[in-house]
Scaffold this active site. Structure first.
Site: not given
Ligand code: 13P
Length: 248
Positions: A97, A165
């Site tokens: 993000e 991720e």
């Molecule tokens: P989610 O588990 O909401 O998909 O997010 C994962 C994440 O970005 C953890 O840093």
């Protein structure tokens, strides 16, 4: 072996009341001992001290970001020194993000990781490909380049947890399959072996993040190169306890 690691990334969520409730839920939970699983929760900066003061002593606290170098005239930023001063042991760096919404490049992320480590913080360093990159077949190149940027700047990996991720799995409900996660984790471990050292490859924890929940954690947790999770949405719910228990 590598100790199982479960991180809860609360992202930009929560009121004081919700934070209190979530901490109570964690404090009341029966989970495997610290020898079996390391649990780290990452609230927003403004709640760090509050959470640290309330949270059970066998769970730890992480920040979700910090400034790239020593603090100073950088309005709105929080330095690694400040986190250390507050007694916060961990920081998440390079979350997708921040890479995608805030323009953090591989180099900036690596600078942040190197500086945070130099100040004594432990780092959860995130890597992962977008859907477009996966569909074009460049997943392994992307995560290798992200990891290389780190390896170029750090020599001691003992305070680093690597979080894979995939961007397409974050917040989408589209979790990577155990096969997909294991493939990337084992390639990352191989990359570390070939480019850093056999010891770093063997000892560095590689955790998975992206739509992990109470229902899918177990089949991911049993993969040989999945050493834990970084959990977003489900870290704010009671099923986070089930995810912690998947260490067993
Ligand atoms: P989610 O588990 O909401 O998909 O997010 C994962 C994440 O970005 C953890 O840093």
């Amino acid at each position: 072996g590598r100790k199982f690691f479960v991180g809860g990334n609360w992202k930009c969520n929560g009121t004081i009341e919700e934070v209190k409730k979530n901490v109570s839920m964690l404090n009341e939970a029966e989970v495997p001992s610290e020898e079996i699983v390391e649990v780290v929760v990452a609230p927003p900066f403004v709640f760090l001290s509050f959470v640290k003061s309330l949270l059970r002593s066998d769970f730890q606290v992480a920040a979700q970001n910090c400034w790239v170098r020593k603090g100073g005239a950088f309005t709105g930023e929080i330095s690694a020194e400040m986190l250390v001063n507050l007694g916060i042991p961990w920081v998440i760096l390079g979350h997708s993000e921040r890479r995608l919404l805030l323009g953090e490049t591989n180099e900036v992320v690596a600078d942040k990781v190197a500086y945070a480590l130099s100040q004594g913080l432990k780092v959860i360093a995130c890597v992962g490909e977008t859907l477009e990159q996966r569909e074009s077949g460049s997943t392994l190149d992307v995560v290798a380049a992200q990891t290389k940027a780190l390896a170029d700047q750090i020599s001691n990996w003992s305070n680093v947890v690597l979080a894979y991720e995939p961007v397409w799995a974050i917040g989408t409900g589209k979790v990577a399959t155990p096969v997909q996660a294991q493939e990337v984790h084992s390639e990352l471990r191989k990359w570390l072996k070939e480019n850093v050292s056999a010891e770093v490859a063997e000892t560095t924890r590689i955790i998975y993040g992206g739509s992990v929940n109470g229902g899918n954690c177990k089949e991911l947790a049993v993969q040989p190169d999945v050493d834990g999770f970084l959990v977003g949405g489900a870290s704010l719910k009671p099923e986070f306890i089930d995810i912690i228990k998947s260490a067993l």
